[in-house]
Design a protein around this motif. Structure first.
Motif, PDB file in Angstrom:
ATOM      1  N   ASP A  83       0.821  -1.211   0.000  1.00 53.04           N
ATOM      2  CA  ASP A  83       0.000   0.000   0.000  1.00 53.04           C
ATOM      3  C   ASP A  83       0.859   1.267   0.000  1.00 53.04           C
ATOM      4  OD1 ASP A  83      -2.334  -1.432   0.004  1.00 53.04           O
ATOM      5  OD2 ASP A  83      -2.818  -1.083   2.121  1.00 53.04           O
ATOM      6  N   SER A  84       2.033   1.181   0.612  1.00 50.14           N
ATOM      7  CA  SER A  84       2.908   2.357   0.694  1.00 50.14           C
ATOM      8  C   SER A  84       3.497   2.749  -0.659  1.00 50.14           C
ATOM      9  CB  SER A  84       4.060   2.081   1.674  1.00 50.14           C
ATOM     10  OG  SER A  84       5.025   1.204   1.096  1.00 50.14           O
ATOM     11  N   GLY A  85       3.485   1.819  -1.592  1.00 49.91           N
ATOM     12  CA  GLY A  85       4.072   2.074  -2.903  1.00 49.91           C
ATOM     13  C   GLY A  85       5.563   1.815  -2.956  1.00 49.91           C
ATOM     14  N   GLN A  86       6.172   1.506  -1.821  1.00 51.90           N
ATOM     15  CA  GLN A  86       7.616   1.273  -1.797  1.00 51.90           C
ATOM     16  C   GLN A  86       8.006  -0.139  -2.211  1.00 51.90           C
ATOM     17  OE1 GLN A  86       9.953   3.741   1.304  1.00 51.90           O
ATOM     18  NE2 GLN A  86       8.236   2.892   2.435  1.00 51.90           N
ATOM     19  N   TYR A  87       7.049  -1.059  -2.155  1.00 49.96           N
ATOM     20  CA  TYR A  87       7.319  -2.456  -2.487  1.00 49.96           C
ATOM     21  C   TYR A  87       6.193  -3.042  -3.317  1.00 49.96           C
ATOM     22  CZ  TYR A  87      10.837  -2.285   1.228  1.00 49.96           C
ATOM     23  OH  TYR A  87      11.907  -1.946   2.019  1.00 49.96           O
ATOM     24  N   ARG A  88       6.527  -4.080  -4.079  1.00 52.75           N
ATOM     25  CA  ARG A  88       5.527  -4.826  -4.827  1.00 52.75           C
ATOM     26  C   ARG A  88       5.589  -6.285  -4.408  1.00 52.75           C
ATOM     27  NH1 ARG A  88       7.941  -1.914  -9.300  1.00 52.75           N
ATOM     28  NH2 ARG A  88       6.664  -0.131  -9.882  1.00 52.75           N
ATOM     29  N   ILE A  89       4.447  -6.887  -4.147  1.00 51.04           N
ATOM     30  CA  ILE A  89       4.376  -8.311  -3.836  1.00 51.04           C
ATOM     31  C   ILE A  89       4.581  -9.083  -5.130  1.00 51.04           C
ATOM     32  CG2 ILE A  89       2.891 -10.165  -2.992  1.00 51.04           C
ATOM     33  CD1 ILE A  89       1.447  -8.092  -1.267  1.00 51.04           C
ATOM     34  N   ARG A  90       5.566 -10.009  -5.140  1.00 53.98           N
ATOM     35  CA  ARG A  90       5.919 -10.674  -6.389  1.00 53.98           C
ATOM     36  C   ARG A  90       5.850 -12.200  -6.338  1.00 53.98           C
ATOM     37  NH1 ARG A  90       8.693  -7.937 -10.271  1.00 53.98           N
ATOM     38  NH2 ARG A  90       7.808  -9.676 -11.470  1.00 53.98           N
ATOM     39  N   ALA A  91       6.167 -12.820  -5.204  1.00 52.81           N
ATOM     40  CA  ALA A  91       6.228 -14.289  -5.176  1.00 52.81           C
ATOM     41  C   ALA A  91       5.942 -14.812  -3.776  1.00 52.81           C
ATOM     42  CB  ALA A  91       7.607 -14.765  -5.642  1.00 52.81           C
ATOM     43  N   ALA A  92       5.629 -16.107  -3.705  1.00 57.31           N
ATOM     44  CA  ALA A  92       5.405 -16.761  -2.414  1.00 57.31           C
ATOM     45  C   ALA A  92       5.609 -18.255  -2.598  1.00 57.31           C
ATOM     46  CB  ALA A  92       3.991 -16.491  -1.899  1.00 57.31           C
ATOM     47  N   SER A  93       5.748 -18.964  -1.485  1.00 58.20           N
ATOM     48  CA  SER A  93       5.871 -20.416  -1.513  1.00 58.20           C
ATOM     49  C   SER A  93       4.643 -21.040  -2.164  1.00 58.20           C
ATOM     50  CB  SER A  93       6.035 -20.944  -0.085  1.00 58.20           C
ATOM     51  OG  SER A  93       5.934 -22.349  -0.052  1.00 58.20           O
ATOM     52  N   LEU A  94       4.851 -22.174  -2.813  1.00 57.38           N
ATOM     53  CA  LEU A  94       3.738 -22.871  -3.453  1.00 57.38           C
ATOM     54  C   LEU A  94       2.690 -23.318  -2.448  1.00 57.38           C
ATOM     55  CD1 LEU A  94       5.710 -25.116  -5.987  1.00 57.38           C
ATOM     56  CD2 LEU A  94       4.113 -23.293  -6.580  1.00 57.38           C
ATOM     57  N   LYS A  95       3.108 -23.677  -1.246  1.00 58.47           N
ATOM     58  CA  LYS A  95       2.173 -24.147  -0.237  1.00 58.47           C
ATOM     59  C   LYS A  95       1.568 -22.985   0.530  1.00 58.47           C
ATOM     60  CE  LYS A  95       4.043 -28.765   0.698  1.00 58.47           C
ATOM     61  NZ  LYS A  95       4.619 -29.654   1.747  1.00 58.47           N
ATOM     62  N   PRO A  96       0.281 -23.050   0.820  1.00 59.39           N
ATOM     63  CA  PRO A  96      -0.353 -22.002   1.645  1.00 59.39           C
ATOM     64  C   PRO A  96       0.086 -22.151   3.099  1.00 59.39           C
ATOM     65  CG  PRO A  96      -1.913 -23.758   1.222  1.00 59.39           C
ATOM     66  CD  PRO A  96      -0.683 -24.071   0.401  1.00 59.39           C
ATOM     67  N   VAL A  97      -0.236 -21.174   3.916  1.00 54.51           N
ATOM     68  CA  VAL A  97       0.044 -21.232   5.349  1.00 54.51           C
ATOM     69  C   VAL A  97      -1.292 -21.310   6.083  1.00 54.51           C
ATOM     70  CG1 VAL A  97       0.102 -18.703   5.590  1.00 54.51           C
ATOM     71  CG2 VAL A  97       1.270 -20.140   7.269  1.00 54.51           C
ATOM     72  N   THR A  98      -1.320 -22.077   7.158  1.00 51.11           N
ATOM     73  CA  THR A  98      -2.545 -22.260   7.930  1.00 51.11           C
ATOM     74  C   THR A  98      -2.307 -21.853   9.377  1.00 51.11           C
ATOM     75  OG1 THR A  98      -3.140 -24.152   6.533  1.00 51.11           O
ATOM     76  CG2 THR A  98      -4.329 -23.913   8.604  1.00 51.11           C
ATOM     77  N   GLN A  99      -3.273 -21.160   9.953  1.00 56.69           N
ATOM     78  CA  GLN A  99      -3.202 -20.818  11.375  1.00 56.69           C
ATOM     79  C   GLN A  99      -3.636 -22.048  12.157  1.00 56.69           C
ATOM     80  OE1 GLN A  99      -6.374 -19.716  13.480  1.00 56.69           O
ATOM     81  NE2 GLN A  99      -4.912 -20.451  14.998  1.00 56.69           N
ATOM     82  N   LEU A 100      -2.782 -22.468  13.115  1.00 56.21           N
ATOM     83  CA  LEU A 100      -3.012 -23.705  13.857  1.00 56.21           C
ATOM     84  C   LEU A 100      -3.154 -23.458  15.352  1.00 56.21           C
ATOM     85  CD1 LEU A 100      -0.281 -25.987  12.209  1.00 56.21           C
ATOM     86  CD2 LEU A 100      -2.707 -25.839  11.581  1.00 56.21           C
ATOM     87  N   PHE A 101      -3.816 -24.402  16.017  1.00 56.48           N
ATOM     88  CA  PHE A 101      -3.819 -24.495  17.471  1.00 56.48           C
ATOM     89  C   PHE A 101      -3.104 -25.799  17.805  1.00 56.48           C
ATOM     90  CE2 PHE A 101      -7.609 -22.144  16.246  1.00 56.48           C
ATOM     91  CZ  PHE A 101      -7.484 -20.992  17.007  1.00 56.48           C
ATOM     92  N   VAL A 102      -2.084 -25.725  18.631  1.00 52.75           N
ATOM     93  CA  VAL A 102      -1.304 -26.924  18.945  1.00 52.75           C
ATOM     94  C   VAL A 102      -1.238 -27.145  20.450  1.00 52.75           C
ATOM     95  CG1 VAL A 102       0.086 -26.832  16.847  1.00 52.75           C
ATOM     96  CG2 VAL A 102       0.867 -25.635  18.887  1.00 52.75           C
ATOM     97  N   VAL A 103      -1.069 -28.415  20.818  1.00 52.66           N
ATOM     98  CA  VAL A 103      -0.896 -28.815  22.220  1.00 52.66           C
ATOM     99  C   VAL A 103       0.262 -29.794  22.279  1.00 52.66           C
ATOM    100  CG1 VAL A 103      -3.317 -28.475  22.842  1.00 52.66           C
ATOM    101  CG2 VAL A 103      -2.587 -30.694  21.933  1.00 52.66           C
TER     102      VAL A 103
END
Length: 285
Positions: A100-120
């Motif tokens: 949003d700032s205009g200083q950077y552009r999003i260009r790439a990411a890992s093929l796998k998504p990330v998931t929010q987890l609850f762990v014990v």
């Protein structure tokens, strides 16, 4: 003045004219690029894991690439806003702010998504999210996307008021997990990026439940870098699975490869990008 001395002086002046002066700005191609990596884990663990990626980019670009991070989330977010990094790997909601700032552009990411987890802990008697009511939960920093999403998830599940868990904030995802493993708390909110590595290491953790899934931590490139260089960096990342050295680095960093992404892919996390007036910029967040 003899002719020999005149020729010596003339030659010396020519040499000085074409030689770099001490302290003068070096050609752009020899200046190191800074790869700023979000302090997802401890500094030692981060450098150990991701230095091969910086080295690979450096070799392919034929230009030094220096891996850097920060002591905590707020410092990293502030330095990103100050355009201290040429290449940035950061959390999805902070990536939205940087784009949003205009200083950077999003260009790439890992093929796998990330998931929010609850762990014990593996031996925990807990079997469901509902059983977290009133218990002690370890979290990454308050401004971490996993923390924000996890707390919202539990609130929507009815864990509010007298049923609300007691949250204990730690400096990193790893620190929260270690507190859980040490028996100091009952559960932890975590990222699948961190937990998958922990499980591979044999740490006695168990996934209790899952929250939101989204595109993984994006890689951004400073908008003021030449477009040709920016495109070359993305090309190198996309082709890593096609070369022996590239596959080796992906194995070291635990990534399956890269794909192209843009700001639109991260719009689902925009509600978290500006959570609080100074989200992620105040010490202790």
């Amino acid at each position: 003045m003899c002719q020999c001395f005149k020729r010596f002086i003339a030659g010396l002046l020519c040499l000085l004219a074409i030689s770099p002066v001490a302290g003068a700005e070096q050609p752009m191609s020899t200046q190191p690029l800074t790869l700023g990596f979000f302090p997802l884990v401890s500094t030692v663990a981060l450098y150990k894991r991701f230095s091969p990626l910086a080295g690979y980019l450096s070799d392919r670009l034929e230009r030094p690439v220096r891996l850097v991070t920060a002591k905590d989330f707020p410092t990293f977010v502030r330095r990103t806003a100050e355009r201290r990094y040429d290449i940035v790997v950061t959390a999805p909601h902070f990536a939205v702010r940087a784009a949003d700032s205009g200083q950077y552009r999003i260009r790439a990411a890992s093929l796998k998504p990330v998931t929010q987890l609850f762990v014990v802990r593996e031996d925990s008697p807990l079997q469901s999210i509902d059983q977290l009511a009133g218990l002690r939960i370890a979290t990454p920093p308050k401004a971490a996307l996993m923390t924000l999403m996890g707390q919202d998830f539990l609130a929507r599940a009815g864990l509010t008021g007298d049923r609300a868990p007691v949250y204990h904030t730690f400096t990193s995802h790893n620190a929260a997990n270690q507190a859980l493993l040490a028996g100091e708390l009952d559960a932890a909110i975590a990222s699948s990026n961190v937990i998958n590595k922990a499980l591979l290491r044999g740490e006695p953790l168990r996934i209790l439940g899952e929250g939101l899934k989204l595109p993984n931590m994006p890689l951004l490139i400073a908008s003021d870098l030449p477009q040709e260089l920016s495109d070359r960096i993305v090309q190198i990342l996309l082709e890593m699975n096609e070369t022996g050295p590239g596959k080796g680095v992906l194995k070291q960093i635990g990534f399956p490869g890269y794909r192209t992404v843009g700001l639109a892919d991260y719009e689902p996390v925009r509600p978290y990008a500006y959570r609080g007036k100074h989200a992620g910029t105040q010490a202790g967040d």
